[in-house]
Design an enzyme around this catalytic site. Structure first.
Site, PDB file in Angstrom:
ATOM      1  N   SER A   1       0.864  -1.174   0.000  1.00 39.37           N
ATOM      2  CA  SER A   1       0.000   0.000   0.000  1.00 39.37           C
ATOM      3  C   SER A   1       0.905   1.230   0.000  1.00 39.37           C
ATOM      4  O   SER A   1       2.124   1.111   0.155  1.00 39.37           O
ATOM      5  CB  SER A   1      -0.898   0.016   1.235  1.00 39.37           C
ATOM      6  OG  SER A   1      -1.689  -1.139   1.250  1.00 39.37           O
TER       7      SER A   1
ATOM      8  N   ASP B   1      -0.330  -0.772  -4.562  1.00 40.49           N
ATOM      9  CA  ASP B   1      -1.769  -0.998  -4.426  1.00 40.49           C
ATOM     10  C   ASP B   1      -2.508   0.318  -4.116  1.00 40.49           C
ATOM     11  O   ASP B   1      -2.036   1.122  -3.303  1.00 40.49           O
ATOM     12  CB  ASP B   1      -1.967  -2.001  -3.273  1.00 40.49           C
ATOM     13  CG  ASP B   1      -3.310  -2.687  -3.310  1.00 40.49           C
ATOM     14  OD1 ASP B   1      -3.911  -2.769  -4.392  1.00 40.49           O
ATOM     15  OD2 ASP B   1      -3.751  -3.173  -2.240  1.00 40.49           O
ATOM     16  N   HIS B   2      -3.646   0.521  -4.749  1.00 41.07           N
ATOM     17  CA  HIS B   2      -4.552   1.642  -4.441  1.00 41.07           C
ATOM     18  C   HIS B   2      -3.870   2.996  -4.265  1.00 41.07           C
ATOM     19  O   HIS B   2      -4.041   3.653  -3.230  1.00 41.07           O
ATOM     20  CB  HIS B   2      -5.345   1.357  -3.154  1.00 41.07           C
ATOM     21  CG  HIS B   2      -6.398   0.317  -3.331  1.00 41.07           C
ATOM     22  ND1 HIS B   2      -7.571   0.543  -3.998  1.00 41.07           N
ATOM     23  CD2 HIS B   2      -6.429  -0.980  -2.921  1.00 41.07           C
ATOM     24  CE1 HIS B   2      -8.288  -0.570  -3.999  1.00 41.07           C
ATOM     25  NE2 HIS B   2      -7.616  -1.501  -3.360  1.00 41.07           N
TER      26      HIS B   2
ATOM     27  N   HIS C   1     -12.911  -4.305   1.597  1.00 40.34           N
ATOM     28  CA  HIS C   1     -11.628  -4.304   2.304  1.00 40.34           C
ATOM     29  C   HIS C   1     -11.868  -4.495   3.801  1.00 40.34           C
ATOM     30  O   HIS C   1     -12.918  -4.114   4.314  1.00 40.34           O
ATOM     31  CB  HIS C   1     -10.897  -2.980   2.066  1.00 40.34           C
ATOM     32  CG  HIS C   1     -10.437  -2.795   0.657  1.00 40.34           C
ATOM     33  ND1 HIS C   1     -10.669  -1.644  -0.052  1.00 40.34           N
ATOM     34  CD2 HIS C   1      -9.756  -3.624  -0.178  1.00 40.34           C
ATOM     35  CE1 HIS C   1     -10.148  -1.764  -1.272  1.00 40.34           C
ATOM     36  NE2 HIS C   1      -9.587  -2.961  -1.369  1.00 40.34           N
TER      37      HIS C   1
ATOM     38  N   HIS D   1     -10.585  -7.642  -5.405  1.00 41.30           N
ATOM     39  CA  HIS D   1     -10.068  -7.027  -4.173  1.00 41.30           C
ATOM     40  C   HIS D   1     -10.802  -7.615  -2.969  1.00 41.30           C
ATOM     41  O   HIS D   1     -11.883  -8.187  -3.114  1.00 41.30           O
ATOM     42  CB  HIS D   1     -10.270  -5.503  -4.223  1.00 41.30           C
ATOM     43  CG  HIS D   1      -9.260  -4.822  -5.090  1.00 41.30           C
ATOM     44  ND1 HIS D   1      -8.246  -4.062  -4.587  1.00 41.30           N
ATOM     45  CD2 HIS D   1      -9.093  -4.842  -6.440  1.00 41.30           C
ATOM     46  CE1 HIS D   1      -7.501  -3.615  -5.586  1.00 41.30           C
ATOM     47  NE2 HIS D   1      -7.998  -4.068  -6.724  1.00 41.30           N
TER      48      HIS D   1
ATOM     49  N   GLY E   1      -9.900 -10.062  -0.552  1.00 44.27           N
ATOM     50  CA  GLY E   1      -9.899 -11.524  -0.445  1.00 44.27           C
ATOM     51  C   GLY E   1     -10.053 -12.045   0.979  1.00 44.27           C
ATOM     52  O   GLY E   1     -10.687 -13.082   1.200  1.00 44.27           O
ATOM     53  N   THR E   2      -9.505 -11.310   1.944  1.00 38.00           N
ATOM     54  CA  THR E   2      -9.513 -11.784   3.340  1.00 38.00           C
ATOM     55  C   THR E   2     -10.918 -12.113   3.823  1.00 38.00           C
ATOM     56  O   THR E   2     -11.818 -11.281   3.725  1.00 38.00           O
ATOM     57  CB  THR E   2      -8.905 -10.696   4.270  1.00 38.00           C
ATOM     58  OG1 THR E   2      -7.574 -10.447   3.866  1.00 38.00           O
ATOM     59  CG2 THR E   2      -8.928 -11.163   5.729  1.00 38.00           C
TER      60      THR E   2
ATOM     61  N   VAL F   1      -5.040 -10.108  -1.238  1.00 33.33           N
ATOM     62  CA  VAL F   1      -5.202 -10.462   0.182  1.00 33.33           C
ATOM     63  C   VAL F   1      -4.288  -9.544   0.985  1.00 33.33           C
ATOM     64  O   VAL F   1      -3.062  -9.568   0.800  1.00 33.33           O
ATOM     65  CB  VAL F   1      -4.820 -11.938   0.427  1.00 33.33           C
ATOM     66  CG1 VAL F   1      -5.047 -12.294   1.895  1.00 33.33           C
ATOM     67  CG2 VAL F   1      -5.613 -12.868  -0.485  1.00 33.33           C
TER      68      VAL F   1
ATOM     69  N   THR G   1      -5.598  -7.725   4.510  1.00 33.40           N
ATOM     70  CA  THR G   1      -5.936  -7.694   5.946  1.00 33.40           C
ATOM     71  C   THR G   1      -5.411  -8.928   6.681  1.00 33.40           C
ATOM     72  O   THR G   1      -4.883  -8.824   7.793  1.00 33.40           O
ATOM     73  CB  THR G   1      -7.471  -7.584   6.101  1.00 33.40           C
ATOM     74  OG1 THR G   1      -7.895  -6.408   5.406  1.00 33.40           O
ATOM     75  CG2 THR G   1      -7.881  -7.477   7.557  1.00 33.40           C
TER      76      THR G   1
HETATM   77 ZN   LIG Z   1      -8.044  -3.387  -2.752  1.00 32.31          ZN
END
Ligand SMILES: [Zn+2]
Length: 291
Positions: free
Chosen positions: A50, A82-83, A181, A215, A217-218, A238, A240
């Site tokens: 991130s 990411d993001h 998320h 997005h 996945g957790t 994945v 979190t």
């Molecule tokens: Zn995401």
């Protein structure tokens, strides 16, 4: 040899109907753990950061560690941002050596999302083989700097998806289909499988062109994950779960060894916990042995 961008890797996954795990890391131990797990399973791998950990550790430092690990690994490995909501920081990470960049302008209106996403695509494609992920619709929950309340989350419009892909030139595409998320509040979150199917057929129906990303996945149940993969999701994010493993394992280790002062043993416990988690994902995503 093992340093690659995501597009080729994910086109193959789309074609053969499996998904590549894209795991968010925040430190060296986690990065080593995901690489070791993927090597042991002979699975292709996407390492993600991130924006906050990327800035904290510095893109050049992350890239140096990534390259060192990837060059000696017998599997293809990508390093993905990411993001990122900031076009300039996307460019900075591309310059530093990230192999994939996600520009997340999904909170902007459609035209502005296209404009910013195209800007990052043009830049990344101009400096070499760096692939770009864009998002349409919004994924609820919190991922680093991106916060979307449940009632403002919007799903991806399939017709707009086609236009978005055509006009931006993105390499990989994240359509919002109801995943979230963070931690899901229910065991069975409401996901729009038909929407994913429709988008997948519209974009990749004749031949795989722009691989699709799932997005959040957790916490998804294994049968749900497998269904999303069968409908065309070929990059599975994945994040979190790795944060929870890091913090819970550290907490548990210290709680049961309160008189010990050996950081290496905490690192080893965290690494083992992460490796086992990644084994689980590689198995359900179907990418073991695909490297
Ligand atoms: Zn995401």
């Amino acid at each position: 040899m093992s340093i690659v961008d995501a597009k080729e890797m994910l086109l193959k996954a789309t074609e053969e109907k499996y998904a590549v795990g894209a795991f968010n890391i925040t430190n060296l131990i986690q990065m080593e753990a995901v690489v070791e797990a993927a090597v042991n399973k002979r699975a292709p791998l996407i390492i993600q950061t991130s924006v906050t950990p990327s800035k904290f550790l510095a893109p050049k430092v992350l890239v140096a560690i990534y390259k060192t690990l990837a060059e000696s690994a017998p599997i293809p490995i990508c390093l993905h941002l990411d993001h990122c909501i900031d076009v300039e920081y996307c460019k900075q990470c591309a310059d530093a050596g990230y192999t994939n960049i996600m520009i997340d302008a999904s909170k902007q209106v459609f035209k502005e999302n296209i404009r910013q996403t195209k800007q990052v695509c043009d830049y990344c494609h101009g400096i070499g083989s760096i692939s770009v992920e864009g998002e349409l619709g919004t994924v609820s929950g919190v991922e680093d700097q991106v916060k979307v309340a449940e009632d403002e989350a919007s799903l991806c419009d399939p017709k707009q998806a086609l236009e978005f892909v055509d006009q931006t030139g993105i390499d990989i595409f994240a359509p919002a289909i109801g995943t979230a998320h963070g931690v899901y509040k229910t065991k069975n979150p409401k996901l729009d499988f038909n929407r994913l199917k429709e988008i997948s057929e519209l974009i990749n129906g004749d031949e795989p062109k722009v691989p699709l990303v799932i997005h959040g996945g957790t916490g998804l149940q294994p049968d749900v994950v497998k269904k999303l993969v069968s409908l065309g999701g070929s990059k599975f994010n994945v994040s979190t779960e790795l944060k929870h493993t890091l913090i819970d394992t550290t907490h548990d280790y210290i709680s049961s060894h309160r008189d010990e002062y050996n950081p290496g043993k905490i690192d080893a416990a965290v690494k083992e916990g992460i490796i086992n988690g990644i084994y689980y994902w590689i198995d359900i995503l179907g990418c073991a042995g695909k490297a």
